[in-house]
Design an enzyme around this catalytic site. Structure first.
Site, PDB file in Angstrom:
ATOM      1  N   HIS A  18      10.992   2.719  41.543  1.00  0.00           N
ATOM      2  CA  HIS A  18      10.330   2.474  42.832  1.00  0.00           C
ATOM      3  C   HIS A  18      11.075   3.171  43.975  1.00  0.00           C
ATOM      4  O   HIS A  18      10.462   3.766  44.868  1.00  0.00           O
ATOM      5  CB  HIS A  18      10.312   0.971  43.149  1.00  0.00           C
ATOM      6  CG  HIS A  18       9.462   0.143  42.243  1.00  0.00           C
ATOM      7  ND1 HIS A  18       9.900  -1.013  41.648  1.00  0.00           N
ATOM      8  CD2 HIS A  18       8.178   0.299  41.827  1.00  0.00           C
ATOM      9  CE1 HIS A  18       8.941  -1.542  40.923  1.00  0.00           C
ATOM     10  NE2 HIS A  18       7.876  -0.755  40.996  1.00  0.00           N
ATOM     11  N   LYS A  42      -0.297 -11.541  38.246  1.00  0.00           N
ATOM     12  CA  LYS A  42       1.108 -11.678  37.851  1.00  0.00           C
ATOM     13  C   LYS A  42       1.749 -12.919  38.472  1.00  0.00           C
ATOM     14  O   LYS A  42       1.549 -13.196  39.655  1.00  0.00           O
ATOM     15  CB  LYS A  42       1.897 -10.427  38.287  1.00  0.00           C
ATOM     16  CG  LYS A  42       1.452  -9.155  37.575  1.00  0.00           C
ATOM     17  CD  LYS A  42       2.277  -7.963  38.028  1.00  0.00           C
ATOM     18  CE  LYS A  42       1.813  -6.655  37.385  1.00  0.00           C
ATOM     19  NZ  LYS A  42       2.447  -5.474  37.972  1.00  0.00           N
ATOM     20  N   ARG A  91       3.752   6.811  35.880  1.00  0.00           N
ATOM     21  CA  ARG A  91       4.808   7.054  34.891  1.00  0.00           C
ATOM     22  C   ARG A  91       4.261   7.792  33.673  1.00  0.00           C
ATOM     23  O   ARG A  91       4.834   8.744  33.197  1.00  0.00           O
ATOM     24  CB  ARG A  91       5.427   5.729  34.440  1.00  0.00           C
ATOM     25  CG  ARG A  91       6.287   5.090  35.484  1.00  0.00           C
ATOM     26  CD  ARG A  91       6.556   3.662  35.139  1.00  0.00           C
ATOM     27  NE  ARG A  91       5.315   2.906  35.072  1.00  0.00           N
ATOM     28  CZ  ARG A  91       5.224   1.595  35.035  1.00  0.00           C
ATOM     29  NH1 ARG A  91       6.318   0.867  35.016  1.00  0.00           N
ATOM     30  NH2 ARG A  91       4.055   0.993  35.003  1.00  0.00           N
ATOM     31  N   SER A 129       9.154  -3.102  36.127  1.00  0.00           N
ATOM     32  CA  SER A 129       9.715  -4.392  36.542  1.00  0.00           C
ATOM     33  C   SER A 129       9.663  -5.387  35.389  1.00  0.00           C
ATOM     34  O   SER A 129      10.563  -6.221  35.237  1.00  0.00           O
ATOM     35  CB  SER A 129       8.929  -4.936  37.740  1.00  0.00           C
ATOM     36  OG  SER A 129       9.070  -4.075  38.841  1.00  0.00           O
TER      37      SER A 129
HETATM   38  O1  PNS Z   1       3.318  -3.018  41.510  1.00  0.00           O
HETATM   39  P1  PNS Z   1       1.908  -3.417  41.190  1.00  0.00           P
HETATM   40  O2  PNS Z   1       1.856  -4.794  40.567  1.00  0.00           O
HETATM   41  O3  PNS Z   1       1.182  -2.396  40.360  1.00  0.00           O
HETATM   42  O4  PNS Z   1       1.179  -3.499  42.622  1.00  0.00           O
HETATM   43  C1  PNS Z   1      -0.180  -3.821  42.696  1.00  0.00           C
HETATM   44  C2  PNS Z   1      -0.648  -4.049  44.154  1.00  0.00           C
HETATM   45  C3  PNS Z   1       0.086  -5.213  44.781  1.00  0.00           C
HETATM   46  C4  PNS Z   1      -0.393  -2.794  44.967  1.00  0.00           C
HETATM   47  C5  PNS Z   1      -2.159  -4.305  44.015  1.00  0.00           C
HETATM   48  O5  PNS Z   1      -2.377  -5.391  43.152  1.00  0.00           O
HETATM   49  C6  PNS Z   1      -2.832  -4.583  45.350  1.00  0.00           C
HETATM   50  O6  PNS Z   1      -3.071  -3.677  46.106  1.00  0.00           O
HETATM   51  N1  PNS Z   1      -3.133  -5.870  45.605  1.00  0.00           N
HETATM   52  C7  PNS Z   1      -3.810  -6.309  46.793  1.00  0.00           C
HETATM   53  C8  PNS Z   1      -5.291  -6.580  46.500  1.00  0.00           C
HETATM   54  C9  PNS Z   1      -6.077  -5.293  46.492  1.00  0.00           C
HETATM   55  O7  PNS Z   1      -6.287  -4.664  47.511  1.00  0.00           O
HETATM   56  N2  PNS Z   1      -6.431  -4.820  45.276  1.00  0.00           N
HETATM   57  C10 PNS Z   1      -7.049  -3.507  45.116  1.00  0.00           C
HETATM   58  C11 PNS Z   1      -8.567  -3.546  45.039  1.00  0.00           C
HETATM   59  S1  PNS Z   1      -9.043  -3.729  43.358  1.00  0.00           S
END
Ligand code: PNS
Length: 164
Positions: A18, A42, A91, A129
């Site tokens: 990250h 999660k 990745r 993570s």
């Molecule tokens: O590190 P991650 O878990 O891949 O991050 C995911 C994250 C937090 C960026 C994603 O789940 C997110 O943007 N969540 C907020 C809700 C949203 O806008 N979702 C996208 C539309 S489907």
């Protein structure tokens, strides 16, 4: 107009992968917001406050980066913060399907906001993570996956979980 991007993630916990993406993205834009979001699929490991604290410490040398958190839709937060670009790290091919769906949904919701993918460095291509959480849970050494400030928080969170 200053180009402002957002690098969102769960960062639970933040890894060297990250930090590498954030550092490289900070070199591409005038301003970068590293934003801790909640992934509803999660269960949280570190508190959002700990994630923000550790990211803020790790980003201290990058003067155009600020760390923040958001609830709700990413595109709503990105728009409210004046961000034109969402940065995500890729990745491996296995990341692509999920990232593609989310990028398409975000584009449908806000056509003016672009998603930009940066490829992970090969030394971080396995790093997730979830791997860090698993190694920590089983008492392994996470020092090559996360910076010291995060390592201490991860150790403490694992200990607190085991005491429950
Ligand atoms: O590190 P991650 O878990 O891949 O991050 C995911 C994250 C937090 C960026 C994603 O789940 C997110 O943007 N969540 C907020 C809700 C949203 O806008 N979702 C996208 C539309 S489907």
């Amino acid at each position: 107009m200053a180009q402002r991007a957002i690098y969102p993630g769960s960062f639970d916990p933040p890894t060297f992968g990250h930090l590498d993406i954030a550092e490289r993205a900070s070199g591409l834009f005038d301003e970068l917001i590293v934003a801790v979001g909640t992934n509803s699929d999660k269960q949280p490991f570190l508190s959002v406050a700990h994630r923000i604290e550790s990211l803020t410490e790790c980003m201290a040398g990058l003067k155009n980066v600020q760390v923040s958190s958001f609830d709700g839709l990413l595109v709503d937060f990105a728009e409210a913060q004046g961000c034109q670009v969402i940065v995500r790290g890729l990745r491996a091919v296995s990341d692509f399907e999920y990232e593609f769906r989310v990028a398409m949904a975000n584009r449908r919701l806000r056509p003016g906001i672009e998603t930009l993918f940066l490829m992970s460095r090969d030394e971080h291509s396995f790093l997730a993570s979830s791997v860090v959480r698993e190694v920590a849970r089983l008492g392994g050494d996470t020092s090559s996956f996360v910076p010291p400030v995060v390592e201490a928080m991860v150790r403490e969170a694992s200990r607190a979980r085991q005491a429950r």
